[in-house]
Design a protein around this motif. Structure first.
Motif, mmCIF file in Angstrom:
data_model
loop_
_atom_site.group_PDB
_atom_site.id
_atom_site.type_symbol
_atom_site.label_atom_id
_atom_site.label_comp_id
_atom_site.label_asym_id
_atom_site.label_seq_id
_atom_site.Cartn_x
_atom_site.Cartn_y
_atom_site.Cartn_z
ATOM 1 N N TRP A 592 0.699 -1.093 0.000
ATOM 2 C CA TRP A 592 0.000 0.000 0.000
ATOM 3 C C TRP A 592 0.800 1.251 0.000
ATOM 4 O O TRP A 592 -0.006 2.135 -0.126
ATOM 5 C CB TRP A 592 -0.549 -0.050 1.350
ATOM 6 N N SER A 593 2.469 1.838 0.168
ATOM 7 C CA SER A 593 3.553 1.887 -0.789
ATOM 8 C C SER A 593 3.771 0.462 -1.294
ATOM 9 O O SER A 593 3.760 -0.456 -0.516
ATOM 10 C CB SER A 593 4.719 2.465 -0.017
ATOM 11 N N VAL A 594 3.922 0.232 -2.583
ATOM 12 C CA VAL A 594 3.984 -1.127 -3.120
ATOM 13 C C VAL A 594 5.416 -1.525 -3.379
ATOM 14 O O VAL A 594 6.158 -0.782 -3.991
ATOM 15 C CB VAL A 594 3.172 -1.256 -4.423
ATOM 16 N N ARG A 595 5.801 -2.690 -2.920
ATOM 17 C CA ARG A 595 7.111 -3.265 -3.217
ATOM 18 C C ARG A 595 6.880 -4.658 -3.768
ATOM 19 O O ARG A 595 6.167 -5.450 -3.172
ATOM 20 C CB ARG A 595 7.997 -3.310 -1.970
ATOM 21 N N THR A 596 7.471 -4.909 -4.912
ATOM 22 C CA THR A 596 7.238 -6.166 -5.606
ATOM 23 C C THR A 596 8.533 -6.951 -5.682
ATOM 24 O O THR A 596 9.589 -6.400 -5.954
ATOM 25 C CB THR A 596 6.740 -5.907 -7.033
ATOM 26 N N GLN A 597 8.454 -8.236 -5.407
ATOM 27 C CA GLN A 597 9.629 -9.073 -5.594
ATOM 28 C C GLN A 597 9.247 -10.288 -6.418
ATOM 29 O O GLN A 597 8.151 -10.819 -6.280
ATOM 30 C CB GLN A 597 10.253 -9.497 -4.261
ATOM 31 N N GLU A 598 10.160 -10.671 -7.300
ATOM 32 C CA GLU A 598 9.958 -11.860 -8.111
ATOM 33 C C GLU A 598 10.823 -12.973 -7.550
ATOM 34 O O GLU A 598 11.949 -12.743 -7.125
ATOM 35 C CB GLU A 598 10.335 -11.581 -9.564
ATOM 36 N N VAL A 599 10.280 -14.184 -7.520
ATOM 37 C CA VAL A 599 11.017 -15.282 -6.934
ATOM 38 C C VAL A 599 10.844 -16.535 -7.760
ATOM 39 O O VAL A 599 9.738 -16.872 -8.181
ATOM 40 C CB VAL A 599 10.580 -15.534 -5.474
ATOM 41 N N GLU A 600 11.953 -17.203 -8.019
ATOM 42 C CA GLU A 600 11.919 -18.511 -8.668
ATOM 43 C C GLU A 600 12.119 -19.538 -7.567
ATOM 44 O O GLU A 600 13.127 -19.503 -6.847
ATOM 45 C CB GLU A 600 13.031 -18.621 -9.715
ATOM 46 N N LEU A 601 11.164 -20.411 -7.384
ATOM 47 C CA LEU A 601 11.207 -21.359 -6.278
ATOM 48 C C LEU A 601 12.171 -22.492 -6.591
ATOM 49 O O LEU A 601 12.104 -23.111 -7.649
ATOM 50 C CB LEU A 601 9.810 -21.915 -6.008
ATOM 51 N N LYS A 602 13.050 -22.758 -5.641
ATOM 52 C CA LYS A 602 14.011 -23.850 -5.816
ATOM 53 C C LYS A 602 14.514 -24.327 -4.480
ATOM 54 O O LYS A 602 14.300 -23.689 -3.473
ATOM 55 C CB LYS A 602 15.181 -23.404 -6.692
#
Length: 602
Positions: A592-602
Motif C-alpha cells: 500500500w507503498s507497493v514493493r514487488t519481488q519476483e522469486v523462482e522457487l528452488k
C-alpha cells in the motif's frame, strides 16, 4: 474554560502512505482574535496517502481496497511543547466522521469534520496526532473515557494519557502486544496514525539531516471565532496518516526464470511475524538513517538515498521508508515473534506488524517470511514414470523421486537389513532354521505419518506371521523387530520426505529495500563474512524486513526445484544473506507503498 473547535478539512484515507504538513495557504477568510483559553474554531486537514510501489525510482502508489481505506472512527489528540520530542498530552476528542471525496496521487480521499476542542493556555507549540479506526472501547487501540472529558480517562495503547505529563515519545517507544485482527478487522477497520515525514527529499539527492516530523504542527494564528469562518478559512494543520500494518500478497506470474517444473499456486501464509508493535512508527534512529546510501556503484539515481522519497506528498514533505520495531537491535525473545505457520493456505492478501532490524540482527530466524505452497506436476519418478499426486524423496536427494509408499518401504528394508546389529542377528545360525533365508520379503514396515505431508519416520519393522517359521522354534530373535536404536539410524540416513498431493513448500524471506537499493554479493576480501563492517549500514540496512503502510507483492516466476514437504518449524540463526545458503531461493524485490519481488522457487 472556553473551547475551540477543530475542523478537519481534509481526511485523505485510501492508501498506505503517510505524511504531515505545517504549511498553510490563506484562502481569503480572516481568523478571529481568539486568545488562549477562549472558545474558537480551527480547521484541521487530515490526509490518508496512498501506498507506494515498485522501486524508489517510480514511487508507485496503490489506493488499496475499500476495506483497507474505510474510516470508521476518528480521534484527535493534542500535544504541546517546545518541540515534538518534548511534547506532552493536552487533550483528546472524538471526531465526527464526514463524507469522503476521492483524489489521486499520494492522497486518496478527503473529508471535512468539525470538532470542538479546548486550546491549551501555554505558549508552547501545539501539535496534532490523528488516530483513525482506533476502536474507542476497552481493549482497543484508543479507549474513550467513561465520562465525557477532554483531558481525563483517555487511553492509547492501554496507556493512560495524563494531561501535561504523558510524553508523545512514549507512544512510539512503548512496545505493545496487539491482536492483529483488531487493527485490520471489519469491526474497527485498519488502524492509522500520523506518518513521519521528511522536510527534504531523498532519492537522487542527499537529504542532509532533514527534519523528520510525525506530529502535525498547529498554526494557532488560524483560529476562528465562528464555526463558519473555520470551515471556509485556512487549515491550521495538515495531518498525513498511515496504516499500522504491512500487507503481503503472492501471485503466480509469467515464468521468466529457469524453472521447468509445472505448478499451481495453492496459497501462502506468513511466518516469523512480529507479536509486538508501536502504535506510531518509531523513527528515533541514532545516528540518523536518512543520509545513508549504498556504496555499491550499481545503485544510482532515485535509488541512491533510499530512506527518503523524492515524490512530495505536501509542500516540503516527503515520505520516509524505515522505522524501528520493538526488537530492532536485539535478538528477539521467544514471545517477540510468531514462528510456525498455523493457518490455512490461500491466495488472500495477509497483514502483519512491521519487523525491522539493524544489520547485526538481520538474520533468518528474525526475518518475516512468505511460505508458499505449490502443487507440482510434470514430475517423473526414479523409473521415469509420470507422477500424479503423492511422491517421496529419500536421502535428501530431490533428483530421485519415489511415487509409491511400497518403493519407500523397500528402501527402508535395504537400510534396516544392512544395519550391523540386524545383520549380525540374521547371520547367527542358531537363530535361523537350517536351509532358510530371511530377506526383505519377510518383513512389514509401517510409518508414523501417512495421512499428512511432511517428514515421516519408520514406526515398526516386524516379521510377517507367515515368515516366523524360518526362525528357530518359530521365535523371532530379540532385537530383530522394531529396534529403536536401529530405527534412529535408519530414519536419520533416509530422511523420508512425504509430499502429500504433490504439494511443496517454499519459505521466502521478504526484502524491504532488496536488490535494487541494497544489492549484496559475497565479499571477495572477506568471503566468510556476510556483511563486512565497512559501510555496513550504508550498504545493507533495511535490505530485509517489513514496514508498516507498505505492500509487498511476491510474484513467482517459476519453480526450479522441489522444496519442503511441510512448513518449516524453525529457521537457523544465520544472516539473511549467508555465505552458507540454507535454501536456494532467488528474490528480486522491486518496490500500500507497493514493493514487488519476483522469486523462482528452488
Amino acid at each position: 474554560m472556553k473551547k475551540y473547535k477543530f475542523f478537519a478539512l481534509a481526511f485523505a484515507a485510501m492508501t498506505l502512505a503517510a505524511c504531515s504538513s505545517d504549511d498553510v495557504v490563506d484562502n481569503g477568510a480572516k481568523p478571529g482574535a481568539v486568545a488562549p483559553g477562549e472558545q474558537g474554531y480551527i480547521s484541521l486537514a487530515i490526509n490518508l496517502p496512498s501506498q507506494q510501489g515498485t522501486t524508489r525510482a517510480t514511487e508507485e502508489f496503490d489506493a488499496g481496497t475499500d476495506a483497507e481505506s474505510t474510516v470508521k472512527s476518528a480521534y484527535l489528540l493534542l500535544f504541546s511543547g517546545a518541540s515534538e520530542a518534548a511534547a506532552t498530552f493536552q487533550s483528546a476528542y472524538k471526531l465526527t466522521n464526514g463524507s469522503w471525496t476521492s483524489t489521486t496521487g499520494n492522497v486518496s480521499a478527503t473529508t471535512k469534520i468539525v470538532q470542538q476542542i479546548t486550546r491549551p493556555t501555554s505558549g508552547n507549540n501545539l501539535y496534532a496526532l490523528v488516530v483513525l479506526n482506533g476502536g474507542g472501547s476497552a481493549g482497543d487501540a484508543i479507549e474513550e473515557p467513561a465520562t465525557e472529558s477532554e483531558t481525563a480517562g483517555w487511553k492509547f495503547g492501554g496507556q493512560t494519557l495524563t494531561a501535561n505529563s504523558t510524553a508523545f515519545s512514549a507512544l512510539y517507544s512503548t512496545a505493545l502486544t496487539l491482536n492483529l485482527a483488531d487493527v485490520t478487522g471489519s469491526t474497527d477497520g485498519f488502524l492509522m496514525t500520523n506518518a513521519p515525514l521528511s522536510s527534504k527529499p531523498g532519492g537522487t539527492t542527499d537529504p542532509a539531516s532533514p527534519t523528520i516530523q510525525t506530529l502535525a504542527k498547529v498554526n494557532t494564528a488560524y483560529i476562528y471565532d465562528t464555526q463558519a469562518a473555520a470551515q471556509d478559512g485556512v487549515a491550521a494543520a495538515d495531518v498525513y496518516v498511515e496504516r499500522a500494518v504491512a500487507k503481503v500478497s503472492v501471485t503466480k506470474g509469467t515464468s521468466t526464470g529457469t524453472g521447468n517444473i509445472t505448478y499451481e499456486l495453492n496459497g501462502f501464509d506468513l511466518d516469523v511475524t512480529n507479536n509486538k508493535t508501536f502504535l506510531v512508527r518509531n523513527v528515533s534512529a541514532t545516528p540518523s538513517w536518512w543520509s545513508l546510501y549504498s556504496r555499491d556503484a550499481s545503485v544510482t539515481g532515485a535509488n541512491k538515498y533510499r530512506f527518503v522519497g523524492s515524490a512530495a506528498v505536501g509542500t516540503n514533505l516527503f515520505r520516509t521508508y524505515f522505522g524501528i520495531d520493538p526488537n530492532y537491535n536485539a535478538a528477539p525473545a521467544t514471545d517477540d515473534l510468531a514462528i510456525g505457520v498455523a493457518s490455512t493456505f490461500n491466495t488472500t492478501p495477509k497483514y502483519c506488524f512491521e519487523n525491522t532490524f539493524n544489520v547485526a540482527n538481520m538474520k533468518q530466524n528474525a526475518t518475516t517470511h512468505v511460505v508458499i505452497a505449490a502443487e507440482l506436476s510434470g514430475l517423473k519418478d526414479k523409473d521415469n514414470n509420470a507422477i500424479t499426486g503423492d511422491f517421496y524423496t529419500l536421502y535428501n536427494d530431490k533428483d530421485k523421486l519415489y511415487a509409491g509408499i511400497d518403493d519407500v518401504k523397500a528402501q527402508v528394508l535395504v537400510e534396516y537389513l544392512a544395519n550391523a546389529t540386524i545383520d549380525a542377528i540374521l547371520k547367527d545360525e542358531k537363530n535361523i532354521v537350517s536351509g532358510q533365508t530371511v530377506s526383505a520379503e519377510d518383513f512389514d514396515v509401517t510409518f508414523d505419518n501417512t495421512t499428512t505431508g511432511g517428514y515421516i519416520n519408520v514406526a515398526t519393522v516386524t516379521v510377517k506371521e507367515t515368515s516366523k517359521t524360518k526362525f528357530a522354534n518359530s521365535t523371532v530373535p530379540a532385537n530383530l523387530e522394531s529396534n529403536a536404536t536401529v530405527f534412529a539410524a535408519v530414519n536419520s540416513t533416509l530422511n523420508i520426505a512425504y509430499y502429500k498431493g504433490g504439494v511443496s513448500y517454499y519459505p521466502v524471506m521478504i526484502k524491504h529495500f532488496g536488490d535494487t537499493e541494497t544489492p549484496w554479493a559475497q565479499s571477495a576480501t572477506e568471503p566468510t563474512v556476510s556483511y563486512p563492517t565497512t559501510n555496513q549500514d550504508d550498504n545493507w540496512l533495511g535490505r530485509y524486513g517489513v514496514l508498516r503502510n507498505t505492500s509487498y507483492n511476491v510474484t513467482i516466476t517459476g519453480v526450479k526445484e522441489i522444496g519442503y514437504p511441510e512448513t518449516p518449524g524453525s529457521y537457523p540463526g544465520n544472516y539473511d544473506d549467508s555465505v552458507e545458503s540454507w535454501i536456494g531461493v532467488t528474490i528480486n524485490m522491486l518496490p500500500w507503498s507497493v514493493r514487488t519481488q519476483e522469486v523462482e522457487l528452488k
